[in-house]
Write a protein that holds these residues in place. Structure first.
Motif, PDB file in Angstrom:
ATOM      1  N   ASP A  65       0.861  -1.188   0.000  1.00  0.00           N
ATOM      2  CA  ASP A  65       0.000   0.000   0.000  1.00  0.00           C
ATOM      3  C   ASP A  65       0.894   1.234   0.000  1.00  0.00           C
ATOM      4  O   ASP A  65       1.663   1.440   0.948  1.00  0.00           O
ATOM      5  N   PRO A  66       0.828   2.087  -1.051  1.00  0.00           N
ATOM      6  CA  PRO A  66       1.728   3.245  -1.115  1.00  0.00           C
ATOM      7  C   PRO A  66       1.525   4.233   0.033  1.00  0.00           C
ATOM      8  O   PRO A  66       2.467   4.870   0.477  1.00  0.00           O
ATOM      9  N   VAL A  67       0.314   4.333   0.533  1.00  0.00           N
ATOM     10  CA  VAL A  67       0.055   5.248   1.657  1.00  0.00           C
ATOM     11  C   VAL A  67       0.753   4.737   2.908  1.00  0.00           C
ATOM     12  O   VAL A  67       1.412   5.494   3.625  1.00  0.00           O
ATOM     13  N   LEU A  68       0.631   3.431   3.161  1.00  0.00           N
ATOM     14  CA  LEU A  68       1.305   2.856   4.329  1.00  0.00           C
ATOM     15  C   LEU A  68       2.816   2.926   4.182  1.00  0.00           C
ATOM     16  O   LEU A  68       3.529   3.208   5.142  1.00  0.00           O
ATOM     17  N   ALA A  69       3.329   2.691   2.981  1.00  0.00           N
ATOM     18  CA  ALA A  69       4.774   2.777   2.750  1.00  0.00           C
ATOM     19  C   ALA A  69       5.275   4.189   3.015  1.00  0.00           C
ATOM     20  O   ALA A  69       6.323   4.377   3.637  1.00  0.00           O
ATOM     21  N   ALA A  70       4.531   5.191   2.562  1.00  0.00           N
ATOM     22  CA  ALA A  70       4.923   6.586   2.789  1.00  0.00           C
ATOM     23  C   ALA A  70       4.904   6.916   4.274  1.00  0.00           C
ATOM     24  O   ALA A  70       5.783   7.612   4.777  1.00  0.00           O
ATOM     25  N   ARG A  71       3.923   6.388   4.997  1.00  0.00           N
ATOM     26  CA  ARG A  71       3.849   6.658   6.439  1.00  0.00           C
ATOM     27  C   ARG A  71       5.021   6.029   7.172  1.00  0.00           C
ATOM     28  O   ARG A  71       5.544   6.602   8.119  1.00  0.00           O
ATOM     29  N   ARG A  72       5.441   4.824   6.755  1.00  0.00           N
ATOM     30  CA  ARG A  72       6.589   4.197   7.390  1.00  0.00           C
ATOM     31  C   ARG A  72       7.841   5.044   7.178  1.00  0.00           C
ATOM     32  O   ARG A  72       8.646   5.203   8.071  1.00  0.00           O
ATOM     33  N   LYS A  73       8.022   5.555   5.980  1.00  0.00           N
ATOM     34  CA  LYS A  73       9.167   6.408   5.681  1.00  0.00           C
ATOM     35  C   LYS A  73       9.078   7.723   6.457  1.00  0.00           C
ATOM     36  O   LYS A  73      10.075   8.273   6.877  1.00  0.00           O
ATOM     37  N   LEU A  74       7.871   8.202   6.621  1.00  0.00           N
ATOM     38  CA  LEU A  74       7.629   9.465   7.295  1.00  0.00           C
ATOM     39  C   LEU A  74       8.022   9.391   8.772  1.00  0.00           C
ATOM     40  O   LEU A  74       8.598  10.325   9.299  1.00  0.00           O
ATOM     41  N   GLY A  75       7.714   8.325   9.418  1.00  0.00           N
ATOM     42  CA  GLY A  75       7.954   8.192  10.856  1.00  0.00           C
ATOM     43  C   GLY A  75       6.690   8.521  11.615  1.00  0.00           C
ATOM     44  O   GLY A  75       5.958   9.439  11.245  1.00  0.00           O
ATOM     45  N   PRO A  76       6.406   7.797  12.680  1.00  0.00           N
ATOM     46  CA  PRO A  76       5.134   7.973  13.382  1.00  0.00           C
ATOM     47  C   PRO A  76       4.946   9.369  13.987  1.00  0.00           C
ATOM     48  O   PRO A  76       3.830   9.884  13.998  1.00  0.00           O
ATOM     49  N   LEU A  77       6.015   9.988  14.474  1.00  0.00           N
ATOM     50  CA  LEU A  77       5.855  11.330  15.048  1.00  0.00           C
ATOM     51  C   LEU A  77       5.564  12.366  13.969  1.00  0.00           C
ATOM     52  O   LEU A  77       4.798  13.305  14.187  1.00  0.00           O
ATOM     53  N   SER A  78       6.154  12.197  12.788  1.00  0.00           N
ATOM     54  CA  SER A  78       5.875  13.113  11.684  1.00  0.00           C
ATOM     55  C   SER A  78       4.430  12.977  11.216  1.00  0.00           C
ATOM     56  O   SER A  78       3.784  13.961  10.865  1.00  0.00           O
ATOM     57  N   ASP A  79       3.920  11.745  11.218  1.00  0.00           N
ATOM     58  CA  ASP A  79       2.525  11.523  10.836  1.00  0.00           C
ATOM     59  C   ASP A  79       1.587  12.230  11.812  1.00  0.00           C
ATOM     60  O   ASP A  79       0.636  12.897  11.402  1.00  0.00           O
ATOM     61  N   VAL A  80       1.867  12.126  13.089  1.00  0.00           N
ATOM     62  CA  VAL A  80       1.067  12.813  14.110  1.00  0.00           C
ATOM     63  C   VAL A  80       1.169  14.332  13.919  1.00  0.00           C
ATOM     64  O   VAL A  80       0.173  15.051  14.005  1.00  0.00           O
ATOM     65  N   ALA A  81       2.379  14.817  13.634  1.00  0.00           N
ATOM     66  CA  ALA A  81       2.578  16.260  13.430  1.00  0.00           C
ATOM     67  C   ALA A  81       1.777  16.764  12.233  1.00  0.00           C
ATOM     68  O   ALA A  81       1.197  17.848  12.287  1.00  0.00           O
ATOM     69  N   ARG A  82       1.736  15.984  11.159  1.00  0.00           N
ATOM     70  CA  ARG A  82       0.961  16.402   9.989  1.00  0.00           C
ATOM     71  C   ARG A  82      -0.508  16.605  10.351  1.00  0.00           C
ATOM     72  O   ARG A  82      -1.119  17.596   9.963  1.00  0.00           O
ATOM     73  N   ARG A  83      -1.065  15.666  11.079  1.00  0.00           N
ATOM     74  CA  ARG A  83      -2.474  15.798  11.484  1.00  0.00           C
ATOM     75  C   ARG A  83      -2.673  17.021  12.363  1.00  0.00           C
ATOM     76  O   ARG A  83      -3.652  17.752  12.227  1.00  0.00           O
ATOM     77  N   GLY A  84      -1.732  17.273  13.269  1.00  0.00           N
ATOM     78  CA  GLY A  84      -1.821  18.453  14.127  1.00  0.00           C
ATOM     79  C   GLY A  84      -1.721  19.749  13.337  1.00  0.00           C
ATOM     80  O   GLY A  84      -2.426  20.716  13.621  1.00  0.00           O
TER      81      GLY A  84
END
Length: 190
Positions: A10-29
């Motif tokens: 899944d390209p979305v999941l792959a991008a999130r793994r590369k992004l890092g979990p804290l960056s994903d949370v920061a994007r939503r914030g």
């Protein structure tokens, strides 16, 4: 026994793994914090748009006029913000400039100032300068997105040239988020 093919990635999941979990949370914030300050008809320029994540998320929330610019595709405009005139952008034509994790890579105050309407706003996020080593540690732990270029221009957003702070917040001790307004007359092309 017949070997089964691996399931597609899944390209979305792959991008999130590369992004890092804290960056994903920061994007939503960032979406929650900054979009709440915008009119749905705002003309927005996303500088350093990467994969155009902000454009897609903003469109899903009813903000249709977001243009992404970055040095590489898939940006809407591929090029250097300093070359904004040759890229077809017009002075003082944007209500908002988004600069998430951009300012630490160079001094972009002049082109931002040139492109914003006099009553426009700059939404910026960047590491708190003295805590950048902590960001580097989180990157090494794959908790934050890896930097694509050096943080050669760490800046306290309270002192960004040609801009006044409307609001500035420190997030998770290491990041500063700010809403800034252009000051004084623009020196277009200067």
């Amino acid at each position: 026994m017949e070997q089964q093919a691996a399931p597609p990635i899944d390209p979305v999941l792959a991008a999130r793994r590369k992004l890092g979990p804290l960056s994903d949370v920061a994007r939503r914030g960032k979406l929650k914090f900054f979009l709440s300050r915008l009119s749905k008809d705002a003309r927005i320029l996303d500088v350093g748009c990467a994969d155009n994540w902000f454009k897609h998320a903003a469109a899903a929330q009813g903000f249709p006029d977001v243009t992404g610019i970055d040095l590489e595709p898939p940006a809407d405009i591929v090029g250097d913000i300093w070359d904004w005139e040759s890229l077809g952008l017009t002075a003082h034509s944007f209500d908002v400039i988004i600069a998430f994790e951009v300012i630490e890579h160079g001094d972009f105050s002049q082109p931002f100032h040139d492109l914003l309407k006099p009553d426009g706003v700059l939404f910026a996020t960047t590491p708190v300068p003295r805590f950048d080593p902590i960001c580097r540690f989180f990157e090494a732990m794959h908790l934050l997105q890896q930097r694509g270029s050096p943080h050669s221009h760490l800046t306290d957003l309270r002192h960004l040239p040609q801009f006044d702070v409307v609001e500035r917040r420190i997030k998770a001790v290491i990041s500063q988020w700010a809403v800034l307004r252009p000051t004084g007359p623009a020196l277009v092309g200067g």
